[in-house]
Design a protein around this motif. Structure first.
Motif, PDB file in Angstrom:
ATOM      1  N   PRO A 195       8.194  -0.856  -0.221  1.00 59.42           N
ATOM      2  CA  PRO A 195       8.871  -1.918   0.519  1.00 59.42           C
ATOM      3  C   PRO A 195      10.356  -1.993   0.139  1.00 59.42           C
TER       4      PRO A 195
ATOM      5  N   CYS B  49       8.386  -4.599   4.677  1.00 63.65           N
ATOM      6  CA  CYS B  49       7.577  -3.385   4.768  1.00 63.65           C
ATOM      7  C   CYS B  49       8.438  -2.162   5.086  1.00 63.65           C
TER       8      CYS B  49
ATOM      9  N   THR C 129       2.177  -2.556   7.882  1.00 64.09           N
ATOM     10  CA  THR C 129       1.729  -3.817   7.314  1.00 64.09           C
ATOM     11  C   THR C 129       0.943  -4.652   8.336  1.00 64.09           C
TER      12      THR C 129
ATOM     13  N   CYS D   6       5.837  -6.997   3.425  1.00 60.73           N
ATOM     14  CA  CYS D   6       4.929  -6.024   2.813  1.00 60.73           C
ATOM     15  C   CYS D   6       3.639  -6.717   2.406  1.00 60.73           C
ATOM     16  N   ASP D   7       2.513  -6.063   2.673  1.00 60.16           N
ATOM     17  CA  ASP D   7       1.205  -6.587   2.245  1.00 60.16           C
ATOM     18  C   ASP D   7       0.462  -5.578   1.358  1.00 60.16           C
TER      19      ASP D   7
ATOM     20  N   THR E  18      -0.016  -2.341   2.117  1.00 59.74           N
ATOM     21  CA  THR E  18      -0.642  -1.267   2.893  1.00 59.74           C
ATOM     22  C   THR E  18      -0.158   0.108   2.442  1.00 59.74           C
ATOM     23  N   HIS E  19       1.073   0.194   1.961  1.00 56.90           N
ATOM     24  CA  HIS E  19       1.628   1.492   1.531  1.00 56.90           C
ATOM     25  C   HIS E  19       0.837   2.115   0.386  1.00 56.90           C
TER      26      HIS E  19
END
Length: 128
Positions: free
Chosen positions: A46, A98, A103, A109-110, A112-113
């Motif tokens: 992020p 993100c 995301t 950003c959550d 997911t990356h």
């Protein structure tokens, strides 16, 4: 005379139908997608940015912007069907936006990356 006219009309109708059927068959072979394009992955991390509360920002959702994480209009030529997410933060301060563009809580950003499908994907590199 009427018989001759009837035969000519009949042949014209048959030829017209054959032409329209051939056009329809050809048209059906074209692949048309109604799905928007997938975003590319410009970063697997992020972006930490300081935002001003009450100011409008445009987060890049396509991944093509050279001004990540913000939009520079690249989607207009490289990802038609995707558009930036415009948002206004409530307060001043740092946030994590993100970078992988996948995301579930855009633009934020959550995590997911960290998933395998992002970790194993290659980063997008613009060749302009």
């Amino acid at each position: 005379m009427n018989t001759l006219l009837a035969k000519v009309e009949y042949k014209w109708i048959i030829l017209t139908l054959k032409q329209s059927r051939a056009t329809t068959t050809t048209a059906c072979k074209a692949q048309v997608s109604t799905l928007p394009p997938e975003p590319v992955i410009p970063s697997k991390k992020p972006f930490k940015v300081d935002l001003l509360g009450g100011k409008r920002y445009s987060w890049c959702s396509c991944g093509h912007s050279k001004n990540q994480p913000f939009c520079d209009g690249s989607h207009k030529s490289k990802a038609q069907g995707l558009s930036p997410l415009r948002f206004i933060p409530e307060k001043d301060g740092p946030v994590w936006l993100c970078g992988c563009k996948h995301t579930n809580t855009p633009p934020y950003c959550d995590g997911t990356h960290k998933q395998d499908f992002i970790a194993s994907a290659s980063l997008h590199q613009d060749i302009d």
